[in-house]
Write a protein that holds these residues in place. Structure first.
Motif, PDB file in Angstrom:
ATOM      1  N   GLN A 266      -3.535   9.923  -1.655  1.00  0.00           N
ATOM      2  CA  GLN A 266      -3.282   8.342  -1.386  1.00  0.00           C
ATOM      3  C   GLN A 266      -2.120   8.215  -0.602  1.00  0.00           C
ATOM      4  O   GLN A 266      -2.098   7.681   0.392  1.00  0.00           O
ATOM      5  N   HIS A 267      -0.988   9.062  -0.730  1.00  0.00           N
ATOM      6  CA  HIS A 267       0.262   8.934   0.115  1.00  0.00           C
ATOM      7  C   HIS A 267      -0.297   9.561   1.552  1.00  0.00           C
ATOM      8  O   HIS A 267      -0.015   8.899   2.414  1.00  0.00           O
ATOM      9  N   ALA A 268      -0.950  10.456   1.552  1.00  0.00           N
ATOM     10  CA  ALA A 268      -1.126  11.096   3.054  1.00  0.00           C
ATOM     11  C   ALA A 268      -1.930  10.083   3.625  1.00  0.00           C
ATOM     12  O   ALA A 268      -1.804   9.983   4.935  1.00  0.00           O
TER      13      ALA A 268
ATOM     14  N   VAL B  24      -2.125   6.982   3.487  1.00  0.00           N
ATOM     15  CA  VAL B  24      -1.544   5.639   3.995  1.00  0.00           C
ATOM     16  C   VAL B  24      -0.095   6.001   4.860  1.00  0.00           C
ATOM     17  O   VAL B  24       0.635   5.048   5.315  1.00  0.00           O
ATOM     18  N   ASN B  25       0.174   7.473   4.700  1.00  0.00           N
ATOM     19  CA  ASN B  25       1.559   7.591   5.363  1.00  0.00           C
ATOM     20  C   ASN B  25       1.359   8.364   6.878  1.00  0.00           C
ATOM     21  O   ASN B  25       2.081   7.903   7.895  1.00  0.00           O
ATOM     22  N   SER B  26       0.373   9.304   6.831  1.00  0.00           N
ATOM     23  CA  SER B  26       0.289  10.302   7.953  1.00  0.00           C
ATOM     24  C   SER B  26       0.031   9.617   9.442  1.00  0.00           C
ATOM     25  O   SER B  26       0.507  10.224  10.571  1.00  0.00           O
TER      26      SER B  26
ATOM     27  N   ALA C  60       6.897  13.180  -0.081  1.00  0.00           N
ATOM     28  CA  ALA C  60       8.147  13.894   0.314  1.00  0.00           C
ATOM     29  C   ALA C  60       8.520  13.298   1.623  1.00  0.00           C
ATOM     30  O   ALA C  60       9.595  13.797   2.040  1.00  0.00           O
ATOM     31  N   ILE C  61       7.877  12.420   2.076  1.00  0.00           N
ATOM     32  CA  ILE C  61       8.229  11.775   3.355  1.00  0.00           C
ATOM     33  C   ILE C  61       8.074  10.077   3.536  1.00  0.00           C
ATOM     34  O   ILE C  61       6.919   9.706   2.880  1.00  0.00           O
TER      35      ILE C  61
ATOM     36  N   THR D 282       2.550   3.960  -3.572  1.00  0.00           N
ATOM     37  CA  THR D 282       2.834   5.300  -3.552  1.00  0.00           C
ATOM     38  C   THR D 282       3.834   5.836  -3.761  1.00  0.00           C
ATOM     39  O   THR D 282       4.343   6.411  -5.049  1.00  0.00           O
ATOM     40  N   HIS D 283       4.933   5.391  -3.105  1.00  0.00           N
ATOM     41  CA  HIS D 283       6.480   6.006  -3.121  1.00  0.00           C
ATOM     42  C   HIS D 283       6.850   5.425  -4.555  1.00  0.00           C
ATOM     43  O   HIS D 283       7.306   6.367  -5.315  1.00  0.00           O
ATOM     44  N   LEU D 284       6.880   4.092  -4.926  1.00  0.00           N
ATOM     45  CA  LEU D 284       7.648   3.909  -6.093  1.00  0.00           C
ATOM     46  C   LEU D 284       6.764   4.453  -7.248  1.00  0.00           C
ATOM     47  O   LEU D 284       7.560   4.526  -8.242  1.00  0.00           O
TER      48      LEU D 284
ATOM     49  N   THR E 144       0.849  -1.247  -0.019  1.00  0.00           N
ATOM     50  CA  THR E 144       0.016  -0.058   0.093  1.00  0.00           C
ATOM     51  C   THR E 144       0.686   1.305  -0.079  1.00  0.00           C
ATOM     52  O   THR E 144       0.486   2.336  -0.813  1.00  0.00           O
ATOM     53  N   HIS E 145       1.857   1.121   1.071  1.00  0.00           N
ATOM     54  CA  HIS E 145       2.656   2.472   0.874  1.00  0.00           C
ATOM     55  C   HIS E 145       3.850   2.567   0.055  1.00  0.00           C
ATOM     56  O   HIS E 145       3.833   3.297  -0.789  1.00  0.00           O
ATOM     57  N   LEU E 146       4.766   1.619   0.063  1.00  0.00           N
ATOM     58  CA  LEU E 146       6.002   1.839  -0.559  1.00  0.00           C
ATOM     59  C   LEU E 146       5.645   1.583  -2.143  1.00  0.00           C
ATOM     60  O   LEU E 146       6.183   2.667  -2.770  1.00  0.00           O
TER      61      LEU E 146
HETATM   62 FE   FE2 Z   1       5.638   7.881   2.754  1.00  0.00          FE
END
Ligand code: FE2
Length: 666
Positions: A542-544, A546-548, A665-666, A367-369, A362-364
């Motif tokens: 989506q990143h926010a 699953v990240n925040s 960005a994080i 969103t990130h990759l 879900t995260h890496l």
């Molecule tokens: Fe992240």
């Protein structure tokens, strides 16, 4: 002679000042100026400096400018960051040239006038030349690198310090990030936690890992983590809201029968399945994955199935858990009616599986990759003057550097995953590979995703409510911009740069896997609009989502164990508080996991919220107005979400537009 009034805006960022000599040349349809020195000793950061460039005759319509920086005789070479250059012609026309680049070398840098131009609109040979040069340089600066089989390609770089300056962290971000990481680690070292491989003797002692880093929600989770309702709530509004789906027919490998489960209000499982009140979370993605060895000890990672029931009072509750995919005698199905520790242990195994599924898939990956793939493709294929570069560049900020750092500190050979987490090591790339091959385009578009999981009417699903609103606001903005530039499907088909961009994404991001249904080229304006909306939504919202919340839900380790040390129970009645403490990660692994989620949940000092564009790449009235409308709609949504949250026991804040960063960005 005629005079051009040149106004240079230097970026207000650390080290943007230059004491070197800056030269400019103006290029127009009817000629070009001499290479002219901008006469000042120092061009300070944040300054607006005015100069005159004189020419024998008018240059016609201005097409581009050339900037060069050379060290003076006495002062050393430095870097200069220009925001933009404005030029007033003798005919009183004003031209704006967005720059937003570091100029550190002695090369000639060309910047186009701000009006967006597609490749088939280029009529000036020097404009065409500058366009080709820019892309050829960018293809060299931003090359693809093979990471692992079945995993998206990444940016090619030896380490983050060799990334081009434009995509690096600002001084502020770099300092804050390093300081935050160092202080967390120092705190753990001072407390002697980093080397302590013992198991926890008492859960309350986990409080001592970080005394001053709790959030209101992490405190709340610590109090309530054993509650069934909070376990279920996290499938909707926790950090991984992408797994749950409505279940009308039980999977064959999850043989729960009516007589096994207690359904309140006189109903039974069959009825509730029919009524659409049953939900499933299936971690089949993790099935057969080899769990890591941590500190010489075999770890355990399961692929559970979880059944949930929506009660008449709208509360979602777990009703059955099977920890492995294949039904068997030594794979019991656990129920809330089992002993306290049997049921709690089953939930702990699910939460730990969820950590791996969430972080890697879900995260890496999702969103990130993917955001990195979108960023690298954009930089390689679309020049600054392209309307989609202008639309998307702010949504790529810091993504390449944070991913490089993650590849080093999290998933690299000495990274946290590899050293301490159940899904590190051999499992990691296998999980990524399996996850990528099962990604679908529809699953990346939240309206399709919610429809496919049949979750339109689940109550108290704030990720869905806020996510759909954000999707539609982004869609409206993107549609406005794209329809302004692309008046017909023909224009989309004719834009060879756009086609190369999507082709690059399909090839290097999705490894040309056609079952993903990712477009391989664009044929229509609506197709392009939907894809660009997905890119913006994935890189921001989506990143926010699953990240925040990583520290909110992972700051109390037992709620999200990064690994487990005992095998899942093979029969009921074999668990206790002691076996639970032996199952949970040891002290140093807990501390490392908590430090990581704390660092990754911190908001940066130079955070840019969704819809804020400190760089003005568009100069035409329509896209500028659309940006303002976009921001206004986001502000209105923030207001609505804030009001809604006032009446919630757990406010859902991750998709409040003010908390959503423009980019990964994080
Ligand atoms: Fe992240």
């Amino acid at each position: 002679m005629v005079d051009y009034e040149v106004t240079v805006n230097t970026g207000n960022r650390v080290k943007a000042t230059t004491s070197n000599n800056v030269h400019i040349k103006l290029v127009g349809t009817d000629g070009e100026s001499d290479r002219t020195l901008l006469k000042s000793t120092v061009i300070f950061r944040g300054s607006v400096s005015k100069y005159t460039v004189s020419c024998p005759n008018s240059l016609g319509e201005l097409v581009l400018i050339e900037l060069e920086k050379r060290p003076s005789k006495i002062l050393p070479e430095d870097s200069w960051f220009a925001d933009k250059v404005e030029i007033k012609s003798p005919e009183n026309d004003v031209y704006i040239f967005p720059v937003y680049c570091w100029i550190s070398d002695r090369k000639t840098h060309r910047y186009r006038e701000g009006k967006a131009l597609r490749i088939f609109e280029e009529s000036h040979s020097l404009g065409q030349y500058a366009r080709e040069q820019e892309l050829s340089q960018r293809s060299a600066d931003y090359d693809w690198d093979f990471y692992a089989p079945g995993v998206p390609y990444t940016i090619k770089t030896d380490d983050p310090s060799t990334l081009p300056d434009e995509v690096k962290f600002s001084f502020t971000k770099k300092t804050q990030f390093a300081f935050t990481a160092a202080t967390a680690l120092l705190e753990l070292k001072l407390k002697g936690l980093v080397d302590n491989q013992e198991n926890w003797k008492n859960l309350d002692d986990i409080n001592d890992v970080f005394r001053n880093k709790d959030t209101p929600l992490s405190d709340y989770v610590q109090e309530q983590w054993k509650e069934d309702w909070l376990f279920a709530y996290q499938f909707l509004n926790g950090v991984n809201p992408n797994l749950i789906q409505r279940c009308k027919t039980l999977p064959e490998n999850f043989p729960v029968t009516d007589d096994m489960v207690v359904i309140p209000d006189g109903s039974n499982l069959s009825n509730e399945l029919q009524q659409g009140n049953v939900y499933l979370c299936d971690y089949k993605n993790l099935d057969g994955m080899p769990a890591n060895t941590v500190q010489g000890k075999q770890q355990y990672l399961t692929a559970p199935l979880v059944l949930l029931h929506k009660r008449q009072d709208d509360k979602l509750m777990p009703i059955a858990i099977q920890l492995k995919q294949t039904p068997a005698e030594d794979n019991p199905i656990f129920f809330p009616t089992d002993s306290t520790y049997d049921w709690l242990t089953a939930k702990i195994f699910v939460r730990s599986a969820d950590f791996s599924e969430h972080q890697l898939n879900t995260h890496l990956l999702r969103t990130h990759l993917l955001a990195e793939v979108f960023a690298v493709s954009l930089l390689r294929n679309l020049p600054m003057v392209h309307p989609l570069y202008k639309l998307l560049i702010s949504h790529t900020r810091y993504t390449l550097q944070i991913n490089e750092l993650a590849r080093d500190a999290l998933i690299g050979p000495t990274g946290l995953f590899t050293q301490f987490f159940a899904s590190g090591g051999e499992a990691l790339t296998k999980i990524l590979e399996r996850s990528l091959s099962s990604i679908t385009y529809r699953s990346l578009c939240i309206p399709d995703n919610i429809a496919d999981r049949d979750l339109q009417d689940v109550p108290n699903f704030y990720y869905r409510d806020d996510g759909l609103q954000l999707w539609s606001i982004i869609f409206k903005y993107v549609q406005g911009v794209i329809q302004y530039y692309y008046k017909s499907d023909d224009e989309v088909q004719q834009d060879s740069e756009l086609q190369t961009w999507i082709g690059d994404i399909f090839e290097h991001g999705f490894l040309s896997q056609s079952q993903t249904e990712i477009p391989q080229r664009f044929t229509t304006v609506p197709e392009l609009t939907k894809f660009v909306t997905m890119v913006m939504f994935t890189s921001s919202c989506q990143h926010a989502a699953v990240n925040s919340g990583q520290y909110d839900y992972g700051g109390w380790m037992p709620n999200t164990p990064v690994t487990l040390q005992r095998a899942p129970p093979i029969e009921k009645g074999t668990t206790s508080e002691a076996t639970m403490l032996e199952t949970l990660p040891p002290i140093n692994v807990t501390a490392q996991g908590m430090a990581a989620v704390w660092l990754l949940s911190r908001q940066s000092l130079d955070f840019v919220p969704l819809g804020n564009y400190p760089e003005t790449h568009y100069i035409e009235e329509t896209p500028c107005q659309l940006q303002m409308d976009f921001k206004k709609e986001l502000d209105m949504l923030a207001f609505t979400i804030n009001n809604r949250n006032k009446s919630l026991e757990i406010p859902y804040t991750y998709l409040d537009p003010k908390n959503v960063e423009n980019s990964v960005a994080i």
